[in-house]
Enzyme design. Sequence first.
Site, short mmCIF file in Angstrom:
data_model
loop_
_atom_site.label_atom_id
_atom_site.label_comp_id
_atom_site.label_asym_id
_atom_site.label_seq_id
_atom_site.Cartn_x
_atom_site.Cartn_y
_atom_site.Cartn_z
N ALA A 53 0.80 -1.23 0.00
CA ALA A 53 0.00 0.00 0.00
C ALA A 53 0.84 1.29 0.00
CB ALA A 53 -0.96 -0.04 1.19
N ARG A 88 -5.31 -0.10 -9.15
CA ARG A 88 -5.59 -1.09 -8.09
C ARG A 88 -6.59 -0.45 -7.11
NH1 ARG A 88 -0.90 -4.53 -5.57
NH2 ARG A 88 -2.66 -5.93 -5.33
N ASP A 240 -3.85 -2.82 3.83
CA ASP A 240 -4.05 -1.97 2.65
C ASP A 240 -5.08 -0.89 2.92
OD1 ASP A 240 -3.05 -4.69 1.59
OD2 ASP A 240 -2.62 -3.18 0.05
N ASN A 250 -6.41 -6.73 4.37
CA ASN A 250 -5.02 -7.04 4.03
C ASN A 250 -5.04 -8.22 3.05
OD1 ASN A 250 -2.17 -6.54 4.33
ND2 ASN A 250 -2.04 -8.44 5.48
N LYS A 251 -3.86 -8.63 2.65
CA LYS A 251 -3.69 -9.70 1.66
C LYS A 251 -4.54 -10.92 1.98
CE LYS A 251 -1.94 -9.58 -1.35
NZ LYS A 251 -2.67 -9.27 -2.61
O1 MRU Z 1 -1.05 -7.20 -3.40
P1 MRU Z 1 0.03 -6.54 -2.62
O2 MRU Z 1 1.33 -7.28 -2.66
O3 MRU Z 1 0.17 -5.08 -2.98
O4 MRU Z 1 -0.48 -6.62 -1.12
C1 MRU Z 1 0.32 -6.11 -0.10
C2 MRU Z 1 -0.25 -6.32 1.25
O5 MRU Z 1 -1.29 -6.91 1.42
C3 MRU Z 1 0.48 -5.69 2.39
O6 MRU Z 1 0.32 -6.44 3.55
C4 MRU Z 1 -0.07 -4.28 2.63
O7 MRU Z 1 -0.08 -3.55 1.45
C5 MRU Z 1 0.69 -3.55 3.65
S1 MRU Z 1 2.26 -3.09 3.02
C6 MRU Z 1 3.12 -2.23 4.17
#
Ligand code: MRU
Length: 362
Positions: A53, A88, A240, A250-251
């Site tokens: 993010a 995104r 995110d 989050n992911k």
């Molecule tokens: O799809 P991504 O790799 O952009 O997802 C990232 C994540 O889910 C991270 O945990 C989140 O962005 C926090 S990053 C400090």
Amino acid sequence: MNIDGKPTRSIWPSEGAVEIIDQTRLPHEFVVRRLETLEDAAEAIQVMRVRGAPLIGATAAYGLTLAARDDPGEAALRGAAAVLIATRPTAVNLQWALRRMLARLLPLPAEQRLAAAWGEAALICEEDVAQNQAIGRHGLGLIRAMAERKTGPVNLLTHCNAGWLATVDWGTALAPIYAAVAAGIELHVWVDETRPRNQGASLTAWELGKHGVPHTVIADNAGGHLLQHGRVDLAIVGTDRTAANGDVCNKIGTYLKALAAFDNGVPFYVAAPGPSIDFALESGKDIPIEERGAEEVIKIAGLDDAGRVVTVQLTPTGSPAANPAFDITPARLVTGIITERGVCAASRDGLAGLFPERAERT
Ligand code: MRU
């Protein structure tokens, strides 16, 4: 953070353009890629050459700067912001950074906008680094307290990559880990592989290894077992977008780890810099969840025996695949949120207590 002892960031301006580490090439190849245009920046975010993010926000800020180089007019800048926002949908940092850039640039005469854009994008990056260092200091207290309660290394679990590669530097979830290592605390990190894009296996493992942090990669499905058997002391993940009530997006797969941590009484913390908190959203159910392409599930890349990077198909030809990229962890499963202003409860009151000026405006 360090790559083989050399301090490195994930993004930096370079002679009128921007350079990034191409994260689609890690961990097997270290490739620096130059972004010259708005389209280069949008593509880098969309295909995840940059991801995480805070780094998405920083890249978008520089993307708007590259657009201002071609045309600093209001219509062009608003158009460029629309192109970047479409890349995104989930990480709120993207909209946050673009809103901030437009608010800084549009009141200025057109001929002053390019210089101001370079300055504001750099400021966004510097603020990100400072926020993450502060998250590191606050999270260090949690790891230290755990170290004092047990013998042997503190075992941490993290999901996806919320390290320095996901930010400009330091990371969010990994910042407390780097701070604890610097403070001499003995620790070990369980790294979820994080299917389908394998940000844990490819990126978190790579950056921890380069910095000399003890870690072990596990299949995503192993987390529940380790939590159940006392092999995890503390889980820390990134976010995110966190809603005003403390629900955390989050992911994909974060929710399952939070459930298992809750069931086993293991503290589950979320590292959330201020720009990733969305006070305009009442709860997590309003957060848009990105659906990515099926090929990310169907195919996987790795090194063959000859040391070449190859992509192979995992699934039977013709089997459909679905790829929701994020999930929502309800606030009730989150032990606390680590921000640059301190650690708070995952609740409206907790977040509003640390960010009263933002909570009041919504
Ligand atoms: O799809 P991504 O790799 O952009 O997802 C990232 C994540 O889910 C991270 O945990 C989140 O962005 C926090 S990053 C400090």
